[in-house]
Design a protein around this motif. Structure first.
Motif, PDB file in Angstrom:
ATOM      1  N   GLU A  23       0.845  -1.189   0.000  1.00 23.70           N
ATOM      2  CA  GLU A  23       0.000   0.000   0.000  1.00 23.70           C
ATOM      3  C   GLU A  23       0.881   1.241   0.000  1.00 23.70           C
ATOM      4  O   GLU A  23       1.862   1.326   0.739  1.00 23.70           O
ATOM      5  CB  GLU A  23      -0.905   0.009   1.223  1.00 23.70           C
ATOM      6  CG  GLU A  23      -1.944   1.091   1.167  1.00 23.70           C
ATOM      7  CD  GLU A  23      -3.003   0.934   2.237  1.00 23.70           C
ATOM      8  OE1 GLU A  23      -3.498   1.970   2.710  1.00 23.70           O
ATOM      9  OE2 GLU A  23      -3.332  -0.208   2.592  1.00 23.70           O
ATOM     10  N   ALA A  24       0.545   2.194  -0.839  1.00 26.82           N
ATOM     11  CA  ALA A  24       1.308   3.435  -0.916  1.00 26.82           C
ATOM     12  C   ALA A  24       1.159   4.216   0.378  1.00 26.82           C
ATOM     13  O   ALA A  24       0.049   4.340   0.903  1.00 26.82           O
ATOM     14  CB  ALA A  24       0.819   4.278  -2.089  1.00 26.82           C
ATOM     15  N   PRO A  25       2.258   4.741   0.915  1.00 31.44           N
ATOM     16  CA  PRO A  25       2.142   5.578   2.102  1.00 31.44           C
ATOM     17  C   PRO A  25       1.207   6.765   1.850  1.00 31.44           C
ATOM     18  O   PRO A  25       1.257   7.380   0.784  1.00 31.44           O
ATOM     19  CB  PRO A  25       3.578   6.065   2.345  1.00 31.44           C
ATOM     20  CG  PRO A  25       4.441   5.020   1.696  1.00 31.44           C
ATOM     21  CD  PRO A  25       3.660   4.573   0.501  1.00 31.44           C
ATOM     22  N   ARG A  36      -4.308  21.274   1.475  1.00 28.83           N
ATOM     23  CA  ARG A  36      -3.683  20.011   1.874  1.00 28.83           C
ATOM     24  C   ARG A  36      -4.343  18.872   1.108  1.00 28.83           C
ATOM     25  O   ARG A  36      -5.567  18.758   1.088  1.00 28.83           O
ATOM     26  CB  ARG A  36      -3.820  19.813   3.375  1.00 28.83           C
ATOM     27  CG  ARG A  36      -3.119  20.902   4.161  1.00 28.83           C
ATOM     28  CD  ARG A  36      -3.370  20.786   5.657  1.00 28.83           C
ATOM     29  NE  ARG A  36      -2.839  21.932   6.369  1.00 28.83           N
ATOM     30  CZ  ARG A  36      -1.590  22.032   6.804  1.00 28.83           C
ATOM     31  NH1 ARG A  36      -0.740  21.058   6.591  1.00 28.83           N
ATOM     32  NH2 ARG A  36      -1.191  23.103   7.455  1.00 28.83           N
ATOM     33  N   ARG A  37      -3.516  18.046   0.477  1.00 25.10           N
ATOM     34  CA  ARG A  37      -3.998  16.886  -0.274  1.00 25.10           C
ATOM     35  C   ARG A  37      -3.237  15.660   0.209  1.00 25.10           C
ATOM     36  O   ARG A  37      -2.047  15.733   0.507  1.00 25.10           O
ATOM     37  CB  ARG A  37      -3.761  17.064  -1.780  1.00 25.10           C
ATOM     38  CG  ARG A  37      -4.450  18.257  -2.419  1.00 25.10           C
ATOM     39  CD  ARG A  37      -5.969  18.184  -2.411  1.00 25.10           C
ATOM     40  NE  ARG A  37      -6.519  17.084  -3.159  1.00 25.10           N
ATOM     41  CZ  ARG A  37      -6.933  17.132  -4.408  1.00 25.10           C
ATOM     42  NH1 ARG A  37      -6.850  18.258  -5.092  1.00 25.10           N
ATOM     43  NH2 ARG A  37      -7.441  16.068  -4.996  1.00 25.10           N
ATOM     44  N   HIS A  38      -3.939  14.555   0.278  1.00 22.82           N
ATOM     45  CA  HIS A  38      -3.331  13.284   0.673  1.00 22.82           C
ATOM     46  C   HIS A  38      -3.349  12.335  -0.518  1.00 22.82           C
ATOM     47  O   HIS A  38      -4.240  12.417  -1.367  1.00 22.82           O
ATOM     48  CB  HIS A  38      -4.106  12.649   1.830  1.00 22.82           C
ATOM     49  CG  HIS A  38      -3.988  13.402   3.106  1.00 22.82           C
ATOM     50  ND1 HIS A  38      -4.798  14.468   3.408  1.00 22.82           N
ATOM     51  CD2 HIS A  38      -3.142  13.251   4.147  1.00 22.82           C
ATOM     52  CE1 HIS A  38      -4.457  14.945   4.595  1.00 22.82           C
ATOM     53  NE2 HIS A  38      -3.453  14.233   5.067  1.00 22.82           N
ATOM     54  N   ILE A  39      -2.411  11.422  -0.535  1.00 27.02           N
ATOM     55  CA  ILE A  39      -2.392  10.406  -1.590  1.00 27.02           C
ATOM     56  C   ILE A  39      -3.725   9.643  -1.571  1.00 27.02           C
ATOM     57  O   ILE A  39      -4.274   9.321  -2.626  1.00 27.02           O
ATOM     58  CB  ILE A  39      -1.186   9.454  -1.410  1.00 27.02           C
ATOM     59  CG1 ILE A  39       0.141  10.240  -1.493  1.00 27.02           C
ATOM     60  CG2 ILE A  39      -1.218   8.332  -2.442  1.00 27.02           C
ATOM     61  CD1 ILE A  39       0.377  11.009  -2.764  1.00 27.02           C
ATOM     62  N   ASP A 110       7.204  20.009   4.723  1.00 26.01           N
ATOM     63  CA  ASP A 110       7.887  19.199   5.733  1.00 26.01           C
ATOM     64  C   ASP A 110       8.694  18.032   5.170  1.00 26.01           C
ATOM     65  O   ASP A 110       9.355  17.331   5.908  1.00 26.01           O
ATOM     66  CB  ASP A 110       6.894  18.681   6.776  1.00 26.01           C
ATOM     67  CG  ASP A 110       5.768  17.868   6.164  1.00 26.01           C
ATOM     68  OD1 ASP A 110       5.913  17.365   5.035  1.00 26.01           O
ATOM     69  OD2 ASP A 110       4.721  17.739   6.822  1.00 26.01           O
ATOM     70  N   GLY A 111       8.641  17.821   3.878  1.00 24.96           N
ATOM     71  CA  GLY A 111       9.435  16.762   3.260  1.00 24.96           C
ATOM     72  C   GLY A 111       8.992  15.353   3.594  1.00 24.96           C
ATOM     73  O   GLY A 111       9.718  14.397   3.317  1.00 24.96           O
ATOM     74  N   ARG A 112       7.805  15.198   4.162  1.00 18.32           N
ATOM     75  CA  ARG A 112       7.355  13.860   4.571  1.00 18.32           C
ATOM     76  C   ARG A 112       7.153  12.898   3.406  1.00 18.32           C
ATOM     77  O   ARG A 112       7.339  11.702   3.548  1.00 18.32           O
ATOM     78  CB  ARG A 112       6.069  13.950   5.389  1.00 18.32           C
ATOM     79  CG  ARG A 112       6.298  14.512   6.762  1.00 18.32           C
ATOM     80  CD  ARG A 112       5.028  14.484   7.574  1.00 18.32           C
ATOM     81  NE  ARG A 112       5.233  15.240   8.805  1.00 18.32           N
ATOM     82  CZ  ARG A 112       4.255  15.692   9.547  1.00 18.32           C
ATOM     83  NH1 ARG A 112       3.002  15.476   9.227  1.00 18.32           N
ATOM     84  NH2 ARG A 112       4.522  16.362  10.646  1.00 18.32           N
ATOM     85  N   PHE A 113       6.755  13.428   2.263  1.00 18.98           N
ATOM     86  CA  PHE A 113       6.579  12.564   1.103  1.00 18.98           C
ATOM     87  C   PHE A 113       7.913  11.919   0.727  1.00 18.98           C
ATOM     88  O   PHE A 113       8.003  10.707   0.552  1.00 18.98           O
ATOM     89  CB  PHE A 113       6.019  13.356  -0.088  1.00 18.98           C
ATOM     90  CG  PHE A 113       5.874  12.533  -1.330  1.00 18.98           C
ATOM     91  CD1 PHE A 113       4.748  11.748  -1.530  1.00 18.98           C
ATOM     92  CD2 PHE A 113       6.868  12.529  -2.300  1.00 18.98           C
ATOM     93  CE1 PHE A 113       4.621  10.963  -2.671  1.00 18.98           C
ATOM     94  CE2 PHE A 113       6.745  11.762  -3.450  1.00 18.98           C
ATOM     95  CZ  PHE A 113       5.618  10.977  -3.629  1.00 18.98           C
TER      96      PHE A 113
END
Length: 168
Positions: A23-25, A36-39, A110-113
């Motif tokens: 599953e993609a993070p 704000r967008r999420h995968i 934040d570079g989390r991706f």
């Protein structure tokens, strides 16, 4: 760490891309309106993530143009173009180029991706930027294709990525 290169010089990333079948993070990114967008917002559709260091370089902008033309025309498919560029720069590029069929997203906050997908470069001239990669997800958010381009100056394998989308 994964080794790639920039102008023939070795550069490292945080690690390997997610494995096929996983599953993609679900990471938060920023869209062109600073929303704000999420995968996970794109579940129910096939997703092609076109990831690159900066839209202001030739190869990066070529990949946005190519996927805008090719992948965005496929049914039930979203093309996400992801970099650490500011959303304003991404939006200006799309407006100047007439690009309307991709979703530009930024990992600048934040570079989390880059961390979640292990593709942040840890050294070299592009340190802290995202390595050129393509990740394709099925409608359920499972990884079905990945490519981390070995030399940052090379274009991704468009044919393989598009075939993965069509066969999903």
């Amino acid at each position: 760490m994964t080794k790639i290169s920039l102008g023939g010089k070795t550069v490292h990333t945080l690690g390997n891309l997610p494995e096929k079948g996983t599953e993609a993070p679900d990471v938060e990114l920023v869209d062109s309106r600073l929303g704000r967008r999420h995968i996970s917002d794109f579940r129910g559709q096939k997703v092609l993530m076109n990831i690159f260091p900066s839209v202001n370089t030739g190869v990066c902008s070529n990949s946005v143009r190519k996927f805008n033309e090719e992948a965005a025309a496929l049914s039930n498919t979203k093309v996400l173009c992801i970099s650490k560029d500011l959303p304003f720069s991404q939006d200006q590029f799309c407006a100047a180029e007439g690009i309307e069929n991709v979703v530009m997203l930024s990992d600048y906050r934040d570079g989390r991706f880059g961390v979640a997908y292990n593709l942040t470069m840890t050294d070299g001239g592009f340190e802290a930027l995202l390595s050129r990669s393509v990740i394709v997800l099925d409608e359920n958010g499972k990884v079905i294709y990945t490519e981390q381009v070995p030399e940052i100056g090379q274009e991704p394998n468009y044919t393989a990525a598009l075939e993965a989308l069509q066969n999903a």
